[in-house]
Design a protein around this motif. Structure first.
Motif, short mmCIF file in Angstrom:
data_model
loop_
_atom_site.label_atom_id
_atom_site.label_comp_id
_atom_site.label_asym_id
_atom_site.label_seq_id
_atom_site.Cartn_x
_atom_site.Cartn_y
_atom_site.Cartn_z
N MET A 1 1.05 -1.26 -0.04
CA MET A 1 -0.18 0.02 0.13
C MET A 1 0.30 1.54 -0.14
SD MET A 1 -2.80 1.26 3.08
CE MET A 1 -3.44 0.14 3.35
N ARG A 2 0.56 2.09 -0.58
CA ARG A 2 1.01 3.51 -1.41
C ARG A 2 0.44 4.62 -0.01
NH1 ARG A 2 5.98 5.69 -1.66
NH2 ARG A 2 5.79 7.78 -2.72
N ILE A 3 0.94 5.33 0.54
CA ILE A 3 -0.16 6.65 0.93
C ILE A 3 0.05 7.72 0.47
CG2 ILE A 3 -0.60 7.16 3.74
CD1 ILE A 3 0.29 5.13 4.76
N GLY A 4 -0.50 8.53 0.45
CA GLY A 4 -0.13 10.26 0.12
C GLY A 4 -0.89 11.25 1.09
N ILE A 5 -0.97 12.24 0.75
CA ILE A 5 -0.84 13.41 1.54
C ILE A 5 -1.36 14.08 0.98
CG2 ILE A 5 -0.90 14.58 3.84
CD1 ILE A 5 -0.22 12.98 4.96
N ASP A 6 -2.36 15.06 0.23
CA ASP A 6 -2.43 16.28 -0.36
C ASP A 6 -2.54 17.07 0.63
OD1 ASP A 6 -3.18 17.86 -2.18
OD2 ASP A 6 -4.44 17.47 -3.11
N LYS A 7 -1.36 17.82 0.32
CA LYS A 7 -0.67 19.42 1.53
C LYS A 7 -1.51 19.99 1.27
CE LYS A 7 2.79 17.31 3.81
NZ LYS A 7 2.32 16.23 5.15
#
Length: 63
Positions: A1-7
């Protein structure tokens, strides 16, 4: 799984860090950040719940 956070979307509510403190933290400005080495979620079962808890859906998960 890859986690992304849209800053650009994150408002710093901190729900992710409260829900999955082993994966998420808040940076010096109060916005969500991943703990070092936790970019893949480190198998934490609460990662999906943390993404759902985000009030602005700034967290994305790619399986």
């Amino acid at each position: 799984m890859r986690i992304g956070i849209d800053k650009d979307v994150c408002i710093g509510a901190g729900q992710c860090a409260l829900t999955a403190p082993g994966v998420f933290t808040q940076d010096d400005d109060g916005f969500s950040a991943l703990l070092p080495g936790r970019e893949d979620g480190a198998g934490d079962p609460l990662v999906r719940e943390a993404a759902r808890a985000c009030p602005v859906q700034a967290i994305t998960l790619d399986d």
